[in-house]
Motif scaffolding. Structure first.
Motif, PDB file in Angstrom:
ATOM      1  N   GLY A  75      72.878  21.114  94.537  1.00 60.07           N
ATOM      2  CA  GLY A  75      72.730  20.707  95.928  1.00 60.07           C
ATOM      3  C   GLY A  75      71.381  21.011  96.519  1.00 60.07           C
ATOM      4  N   THR A  76      70.379  21.283  95.669  1.00 61.00           N
ATOM      5  CA  THR A  76      69.050  21.660  96.141  1.00 61.00           C
ATOM      6  C   THR A  76      68.085  20.481  96.077  1.00 61.00           C
ATOM      7  OG1 THR A  76      69.323  23.957  95.429  1.00 61.00           O
ATOM      8  CG2 THR A  76      67.075  23.175  95.760  1.00 61.00           C
ATOM      9  N   THR A  77      67.296  20.326  97.149  1.00 58.87           N
ATOM     10  CA  THR A  77      66.217  19.347  97.197  1.00 58.87           C
ATOM     11  C   THR A  77      64.921  20.075  97.506  1.00 58.87           C
ATOM     12  OG1 THR A  77      67.695  17.606  98.015  1.00 58.87           O
ATOM     13  CG2 THR A  77      65.321  17.294  98.354  1.00 58.87           C
ATOM     14  N   VAL A  78      63.871  19.789  96.751  1.00 61.73           N
ATOM     15  CA  VAL A  78      62.571  20.426  96.961  1.00 61.73           C
ATOM     16  C   VAL A  78      61.728  19.562  97.892  1.00 61.73           C
ATOM     17  CG1 VAL A  78      60.460  21.264  95.860  1.00 61.73           C
ATOM     18  CG2 VAL A  78      62.666  21.524  94.696  1.00 61.73           C
ATOM     19  N   LEU A  79      61.172  20.192  98.929  1.00 55.97           N
ATOM     20  CA  LEU A  79      60.248  19.519  99.846  1.00 55.97           C
ATOM     21  C   LEU A  79      58.843  19.934  99.452  1.00 55.97           C
ATOM     22  CD1 LEU A  79      62.082  20.268 103.229  1.00 55.97           C
ATOM     23  CD2 LEU A  79      62.434  18.333 101.668  1.00 55.97           C
ATOM     24  N   SER A  80      58.130  19.070  98.765  1.00 51.36           N
ATOM     25  CA  SER A  80      56.824  19.442  98.222  1.00 51.36           C
ATOM     26  C   SER A  80      55.668  18.652  98.806  1.00 51.36           C
ATOM     27  CB  SER A  80      56.820  19.259  96.693  1.00 51.36           C
ATOM     28  OG  SER A  80      57.119  17.919  96.354  1.00 51.36           O
ATOM     29  N   GLY A  81      55.961  17.664  99.606  1.00 50.31           N
ATOM     30  CA  GLY A  81      54.906  16.844 100.185  1.00 50.31           C
ATOM     31  C   GLY A  81      54.537  17.317 101.575  1.00 50.31           C
ATOM     32  N   ASP A  82      54.657  16.422 102.551  1.00 52.60           N
ATOM     33  CA  ASP A  82      54.408  16.759 103.946  1.00 52.60           C
ATOM     34  C   ASP A  82      55.650  17.468 104.488  1.00 52.60           C
ATOM     35  OD1 ASP A  82      53.982  16.869 106.686  1.00 52.60           O
ATOM     36  OD2 ASP A  82      53.071  14.872 106.789  1.00 52.60           O
ATOM     37  N   VAL A  83      55.620  18.803 104.438  1.00 51.74           N
ATOM     38  CA  VAL A  83      56.809  19.574 104.795  1.00 51.74           C
ATOM     39  C   VAL A  83      57.157  19.395 106.267  1.00 51.74           C
ATOM     40  CG1 VAL A  83      57.804  21.884 104.924  1.00 51.74           C
ATOM     41  CG2 VAL A  83      56.412  21.237 102.957  1.00 51.74           C
ATOM     42  N   ALA A  84      56.150  19.375 107.135  1.00 45.31           N
ATOM     43  CA  ALA A  84      56.423  19.216 108.564  1.00 45.31           C
ATOM     44  C   ALA A  84      57.156  17.906 108.832  1.00 45.31           C
ATOM     45  CB  ALA A  84      55.122  19.278 109.356  1.00 45.31           C
ATOM     46  N   ALA A  85      56.698  16.816 108.208  1.00 45.93           N
ATOM     47  CA  ALA A  85      57.351  15.520 108.388  1.00 45.93           C
ATOM     48  C   ALA A  85      58.768  15.551 107.827  1.00 45.93           C
ATOM     49  CB  ALA A  85      56.531  14.420 107.715  1.00 45.93           C
ATOM     50  N   ALA A  86      58.930  16.217 106.672  1.00 48.39           N
ATOM     51  CA  ALA A  86      60.251  16.294 106.048  1.00 48.39           C
ATOM     52  C   ALA A  86      61.221  17.085 106.931  1.00 48.39           C
ATOM     53  CB  ALA A  86      60.142  16.937 104.669  1.00 48.39           C
ATOM     54  N   VAL A  87      60.748  18.168 107.525  1.00 49.32           N
ATOM     55  CA  VAL A  87      61.613  18.976 108.384  1.00 49.32           C
ATOM     56  C   VAL A  87      61.977  18.199 109.647  1.00 49.32           C
ATOM     57  CG1 VAL A  87      61.734  21.069 109.792  1.00 49.32           C
ATOM     58  CG2 VAL A  87      60.797  21.178 107.486  1.00 49.32           C
ATOM     59  N   ARG A  88      61.016  17.504 110.216  1.00 44.92           N
ATOM     60  CA  ARG A  88      61.320  16.692 111.399  1.00 44.92           C
ATOM     61  C   ARG A  88      62.344  15.608 111.074  1.00 44.92           C
ATOM     62  NH1 ARG A  88      55.534  17.189 112.065  1.00 44.92           N
ATOM     63  NH2 ARG A  88      55.084  18.663 113.772  1.00 44.92           N
ATOM     64  N   GLU A  89      62.255  15.045 109.877  1.00 41.42           N
ATOM     65  CA  GLU A  89      63.231  14.031 109.463  1.00 41.42           C
ATOM     66  C   GLU A  89      64.621  14.641 109.331  1.00 41.42           C
ATOM     67  OE1 GLU A  89      63.961  10.958 105.709  1.00 41.42           O
ATOM     68  OE2 GLU A  89      61.939  11.747 106.102  1.00 41.42           O
ATOM     69  N   LEU A  90      64.685  15.862 108.783  1.00 39.84           N
ATOM     70  CA  LEU A  90      65.974  16.549 108.668  1.00 39.84           C
ATOM     71  C   LEU A  90      66.551  16.844 110.043  1.00 39.84           C
ATOM     72  CD1 LEU A  90      65.245  19.094 105.784  1.00 39.84           C
ATOM     73  CD2 LEU A  90      66.773  17.114 105.681  1.00 39.84           C
ATOM     74  N   LYS A  91      65.698  17.297 110.960  1.00 36.03           N
ATOM     75  CA  LYS A  91      66.162  17.625 112.300  1.00 36.03           C
ATOM     76  C   LYS A  91      66.642  16.382 113.049  1.00 36.03           C
ATOM     77  CE  LYS A  91      64.138  20.513 114.914  1.00 36.03           C
ATOM     78  NZ  LYS A  91      63.165  21.204 115.784  1.00 36.03           N
ATOM     79  N   ALA A  92      66.126  15.227 112.686  1.00 34.42           N
ATOM     80  CA  ALA A  92      66.515  13.987 113.359  1.00 34.42           C
ATOM     81  C   ALA A  92      67.900  13.502 112.938  1.00 34.42           C
ATOM     82  CB  ALA A  92      65.476  12.899 113.081  1.00 34.42           C
ATOM     83  N   LYS A  93      68.439  14.073 111.857  1.00 34.21           N
ATOM     84  CA  LYS A  93      69.757  13.671 111.391  1.00 34.21           C
ATOM     85  C   LYS A  93      70.827  14.224 112.317  1.00 34.21           C
ATOM     86  CE  LYS A  93      68.640  13.382 106.441  1.00 34.21           C
ATOM     87  NZ  LYS A  93      69.000  13.852 105.085  1.00 34.21           N
ATOM     88  N   SER A  94      71.981  13.544 112.335  1.00 31.20           N
ATOM     89  CA  SER A  94      73.098  14.051 113.122  1.00 31.20           C
ATOM     90  C   SER A  94      73.669  15.291 112.437  1.00 31.20           C
ATOM     91  CB  SER A  94      74.180  12.978 113.257  1.00 31.20           C
ATOM     92  OG  SER A  94      74.672  12.611 111.974  1.00 31.20           O
ATOM     93  N   GLY A  95      74.189  16.193 113.229  1.00 35.07           N
ATOM     94  CA  GLY A  95      74.753  17.409 112.665  1.00 35.07           C
ATOM     95  C   GLY A  95      74.566  18.577 113.603  1.00 35.07           C
ATOM     96  N   GLY A  96      74.918  19.759 113.123  1.00 36.55           N
ATOM     97  CA  GLY A  96      74.854  20.948 113.941  1.00 36.55           C
ATOM     98  C   GLY A  96      73.578  21.743 113.747  1.00 36.55           C
ATOM     99  N   GLU A  97      73.475  22.449 112.622  1.00 34.28           N
ATOM    100  CA  GLU A  97      72.335  23.335 112.429  1.00 34.28           C
ATOM    101  C   GLU A  97      71.717  23.204 111.040  1.00 34.28           C
ATOM    102  OE1 GLU A  97      72.797  27.455 113.458  1.00 34.28           O
ATOM    103  OE2 GLU A  97      74.242  26.986 115.049  1.00 34.28           O
TER     104      GLU A  97
END
Length: 216
Positions: A109-131
């Protein structure tokens, strides 16, 4: 998703080696590991379990990820009495690792964020969900704060002064104002403080010298 962090720290701000007293973390000659074991009471344990249960995903720095994978990722539920909710959450929810060197993570269940981490985190935060939760991961937490990506930060402060070890915040660095959302203290003196970042602090203005008292 709301990005939240949770970190156990000492009164002098050390976060290194909070769990095991053996070889969990001995960087730079650190010899005082295991300082958080057995320190919180049942209410604090319940707070931690409930926090993990709210997670829709986890985000780690590489060092903390490897520590968690080597422990929570290899143990069984019966090996962690009282901490089953933590075990289930970590092994069933998606895990993301910010790393440029980790290529083939073994923890399911692990995904590595190795590119533009800031963009990847913002994309994750944009998803529906809790935390989207960050546990430990001091360097990552500091980076997330510097990039205005943290929505809420929980500090679990254990009443001990170590006098050595890596601290959550460096001696010099960017400043940050915090709004206190929640605060509690348990029967063993462990405090839980929940903050929201609130931009830069306000400082008192520098007073001009009183020229009436100066001599020519």
């Amino acid at each position: 998703m709301k990005l939240t962090t949770m970190t156990q720290v000492t009164v002098d701000g050390v976060m290194q080696g909070n769990g095991h007293a053996s070889d969990e973390d001995r960087r730079n000659g650190f010899e005082r590991g295991g300082w958080a074991r057995g320190k919180g009471d049942n209410e604090t344990h319940a707070f931690i379990n409930q926090t993990y249960q709210r997670a829709d995903a986890f985000l780690f720095g590489r060092r903390t990820y490897e520590l968690f994978a080597g422990s929570w990722g290899s143990l069984r539920v019966q090996d962690v009495p009282g901490w089953e909710p933590v075990m289930r959450a970590l092994n069933t929810q998606p895990k993301y690792v910010a790393s440029t060197t980790l290529a083939d993570p073994a923890w399911s269940g692990t995904t590595v964020l190795s590119g533009d981490v800031a963009a990847a985190v913002r994309e994750l935060k944009a998803k529906s969900g809790g935390e989207l939760q960050v546990h430990g991961s001091g360097a990552l937490t500091r980076w997330l704060l510097e990039n205005d990506l943290v929505d809420e930060m929980t500090l679990i402060v254990v009443p001990v002064v170590l006098g050595q070890g890596a601290r959550l915040f460096p001696e010099t660095g960017p400043d940050l104002a915090l709004d206190l959302v929640e605060s509690r203290v348990d029967s063993k003196g462990v405090t839980i403080q929940v903050f929201r970042p609130a931009g830069r602090p306000q400082y008192a203005p520098t007073e001009a010298p009183d020229r009436s008292t100066t001599r020519s």
